[in-house]
Scaffold this active site. Structure first.
Site, PDB file in Angstrom:
ATOM      1  N   ASP A  89      22.311   3.331  35.564  1.00 29.91           N
ATOM      2  CA  ASP A  89      22.400   4.729  35.956  1.00 29.91           C
ATOM      3  C   ASP A  89      22.874   5.511  34.726  1.00 29.91           C
ATOM      4  OD1 ASP A  89      23.474   6.232  39.098  1.00 29.91           O
ATOM      5  OD2 ASP A  89      22.539   7.101  37.321  1.00 29.91           O
TER       6      ASP A  89
HETATM    7  C1  GLC Z   1      22.313  10.313  38.497  1.00 31.15           C
HETATM    8  C2  GLC Z   1      22.259   9.480  39.754  1.00 31.15           C
HETATM    9  C3  GLC Z   1      21.009   8.662  39.900  1.00 31.15           C
HETATM   10  C4  GLC Z   1      19.850   9.387  39.232  1.00 31.15           C
HETATM   11  C5  GLC Z   1      20.147   9.406  37.732  1.00 31.15           C
HETATM   12  C6  GLC Z   1      19.052  10.118  36.944  1.00 31.15           C
HETATM   13  O1  GLC Z   1      23.623  10.339  38.001  1.00 31.15           O
HETATM   14  O2  GLC Z   1      23.370   8.638  40.044  1.00 31.15           O
HETATM   15  O3  GLC Z   1      20.783   8.459  41.299  1.00 31.15           O
HETATM   16  O4  GLC Z   1      18.637   8.701  39.489  1.00 31.15           O
HETATM   17  O5  GLC Z   1      21.408   9.997  37.453  1.00 31.15           O
HETATM   18  O6  GLC Z   1      19.038  11.470  37.260  1.00 31.15           O
END
Ligand code: GLC
Length: 692
Positions: free
Chosen positions: A260
């Site tokens: 993430d």
């Molecule tokens: C965010 C989220 C994740 C998302 C990623 C990209 O912090 O936790 O669910 O897909 O970043 O935007």
């Protein structure tokens, strides 16, 4: 792809494992960066070695970035474009928690299909969806993004979402690779506080919380995103046991694992990795393939691979997974696959897509109360409409990224068209109050300590009640709110979550009976915050409430144990009656069938979701009082009776013991069938078949 891999330098291989924002390739792009992503520390040539992009704004932007990139790429390995297409691209569907209440997997598949067709015209190839985290805590802002509290429902809906995104295969134009998330257990943050600690046993993880991810994997999801949280004290992003033993080996996931946002670097803040290099090493060894918006793989690991300190096989394996994914998507044949302004203008927000979005919205609405059958209202009767959400078009909910709320109608717009609305309540026949939360009170980084129905709205409604007119409450929210204080002051409650582009029409259509509400709650509604977490598949404890009449049983001195509205609950304008269960034999040694007659005892045709739960009375570990194992959403015409049959398989009796072994035991099982987790008919059976 092996021949291509063999031509690549170590730095080029590492580059494929780095994901950055599009802004770094084309400096004058809209700067979607925030926080850690802004200080990547990559040189310009390293930027042009990276393998994938987070987020892209339009067909033109994608073409410009891909072109600029390929012009500067020695081996012409195309960029892979990924984005959060969570419940629609520009045609926005209900938030996932609302869609889960439809109990209609085909609708989730439709949502995903349409999302893919629209998103691909902007050159997006992978979506970070479905979010398969099981959630029992409405304080957590991302509960809106989940399919709720139940493992089986999460499994089914994650499975169908992936099938919808990926179509028959991801090579086909108009299909998106699905990246399920967040592995694992992110929905169990303590106190519902965003990014907080998660501390669950390996037994509980397997028994309850892996189901959604497994559904995505079984449907062929090509990617899995690691979660921000710890598992057994180690961040998921660098947790070898979680990623290699459980995800890869046990759950048989063969796709790409991505972190993430900045998850790799955060292993330092968790206090495990003491440097960026150690963070990169820890994640690489644990099996993380792509790091999102931090450049540490390319910045910190080159010399260890060059010197042989790290086995090249580790890097080759990860890089090959990424190259094979790009090949499977078809990017080597056409780096601009699917991107087209003309196609974008043709399909995005098309009437066909909007009609589908309305259908999904209709089936996601949950009728929680309807005293004296106040609803549906008679359209020609006089309606006094009020409340803070009456004039807003911000009804898409969180994670609707490209969805432009200015293309949404407001409740007021649609009421003017469909109903006879009056300016003052004196002359009205009904008062309809549009309240609840604003769109930005749920979603990521939107946890709340107070989830009561807003006090100022409660006070307004109590005043309106003095008019002694029927009051219908329409609630928009991204989570279950505590409705205990308000529910006695209104005659009807329609829970409309955030239903997306067609929210207003779906709700007004339901108010006037164009739609007969059929939603069933995918998550329990607490009586009070003090009950949280409250969920239906709880364990019996040694002193269940109903087994003793003394005070020394599990419970509170100031509340009942049950939630205000339970999992699986939802009313209809129809009236459904359930007969007793029909079963040939109560001693069984293999799969068997169970039947029940259900009647629509009304003139109003509509859907009913008949739910089947099972309790394992004695096992090697304490088992929940009931667990959802099957459901059927069936249409009933006026006064129609239907014989509904369920096939019970012995796999439904399977569970994990505390040594993570799959078990099936002889003995008593109780099968429940009904209209919710608490309104059921039951039959006891004795299983004498094969044990595990
Ligand atoms: C965010 C989220 C994740 C998302 C990623 C990209 O912090 O936790 O669910 O897909 O970043 O935007």
């Amino acid at each position: 792809m092996i021949s291509l891999l063999n031509k690549m330098t170590v730095e080029e291989k590492l580059g494929q494992l780095v994901q950055i924002a599009p802004f770094f390739f084309v400096r004058d792009l809209k700067n979607e960066l925030y926080g850690p992503a802004t200080e990547l520390g990559l040189s310009l040539e390293q930027i042009f070695l990276t393998g994938s992009v987070l987020g892209i704004g339009s067909p033109e932007e994608m073409i410009e970035v891909q072109k600029r990139y390929l012009d500067n790429s020695r081996l012409k390995i195309p960029l892979l474009f990924m984005a959060d297409i969570i419940h629609g691209y520009q045609t926005i569907f209900p938030i996932p928690l609302a869609m889960a209440c439809s109990f209609n997997p085909e609708l989730i598949k439709t949502m995903a299909r349409i999302s893919a067709v629209e998103a691909q015209t902007s050159g997006i190839h992978i979506t970070f969806s479905p979010m398969a985290d099981i959630v029992r805590d409405p304080r957590w802002g991302r509960v809106m993004e989940s399919f709720g509290e139940d493992p089986y429902l999460n499994y089914v809906l994650s499975y169908y979402a992936v099938k919808g995104y990926q179509n028959d295969n991801i090579t086909k134009e108009g299909s998106l690779g699905a990246c399920a998330k967040h592995f694992a257990g992110y929905g169990l943050v303590e106190s519902g506080r965003e990014y907080n600690t998660v501390d669950i046993s390996e037994y509980a993880l397997r028994q309850y919380f892996l189901a959604g991810y497994q559904g995505a994997i079984d449907a062929g999801a090509v990617m899995m995103m690691t979660s921000f949280n710890l598992f057994e004290g180690i961040p998921a992003t660098m947790n070898e046991k979680l990623l290699k033993e459980i995800l890869r080996k046990e759950m048989e996931f063969k796709g790409v694992i991505i972190s993430d946002y900045n998850g790799l670097k955060e292993t330092m803040i968790h206090g495990i990795s003491s440097s960026e290099k150690e963070a990169a090493l820890n994640c690489m060894k644990a099996g993380l393939d792509i790091e999102m918006v931090s450049g540490n793989y390319i910045l910190r690991l080159k010399e260890d691979f060059d010197s042989g300190k790290l086995p090249m096989s580790l890097l080759d394996e990860a890089c090959l997974r990424v190259l094979n994914l790009k090949k499977e998507i078809g990017l080597f044949d056409n780096p601009f696959k699917g991107v087209s302004r003309d196609k974008h203008n043709e399909v995005v927000l098309s009437k066909k897509h909007l009609d589908e979005a309305l259908k999904v919205a209709y089936e996601s609405i949950v009728l929680l109360k309807n005293d004296k059958d106040v609803l549906p209202i008679i359209a020609k009767n006089k309606v006094y409409a009020c409340g803070p959400n009456l004039h807003t078009n911000n009804l898409n909910g969180a994670w609707s990224w490209h969805g432009k709320s200015n293309s949404n109608e407001t409740y007021h717009d649609v009421l003017k068209e469909k109903c006879n609305i009056v300016k003052n309540f004196e002359e009205s026949d009904y008062i309809v109050y549009f309240g609840g939360e604003k769109f930005n009170e749920s979603g990521e980084a939107k946890s709340k300590t107070n989830i009561d129905f807003p006090i100022e709205q409660l006070e307004e409604i109590i005043k309106l009640k003095e008019m002694s007119k029927p009051i219908i409450l329409v609630i928009n929210a991204g989570r279950p709110l505590v409705l205990t204080a308000i529910e006695k002051h209104v005659d009807s409650i329609l829970y409309s979550w955030f239903l997306g582009t067609k929210n207003a029409l779906a709700v007004v259509g339901t108010l006037i009976g164009d739609n007969n509400p059929s939603g069933k709650l995918a998550i329990s509604f607490p009586r009070a915050l003090g009950q949280v977490p409250v969920y239906y598949n709880h364990l019996p404890t040694g002193r269940p409430k109903n087994d003793y009449d003394n005070e020394y049983t599990t419970g509170y001195i100031d509340s009942e144990n049950d939630p205000l509205y339970c999992f699986g609950f939802g009313l209809s304008y129809s009236k459904f009656e359930y007969d007793e269960l029909i079963i040939k034999e109560t001693t069984v040694e293999d799969d068997f069938t169970l039947k029940i007659n259900v009647k629509n005892d009304s003139f109003m045709p509509g859907f009913e979701t008949i739910q089947l739960y099972i309790k394992d009375t004695y096992a090697h570990v304490s088992r929940p009082v009931k667990e959802l194992k099957s459901f059927q959403k069936i249409w009933f015409n006026s006064n129609e009776v239907k014989e509904v049959s369920f096939k019970i398989t012995k796999e439904m009796f399977e569970y994990f013991d505390n040594k993570s072994k799959r078990k099936i035991d002889h003995g008593e099982f109780i099968v429940y069938v009904g209209s919710s987790s608490s309104n059921v008919k039951m039959v006891k059976i004795n299983y004498v078949g094969k044990e595990k």
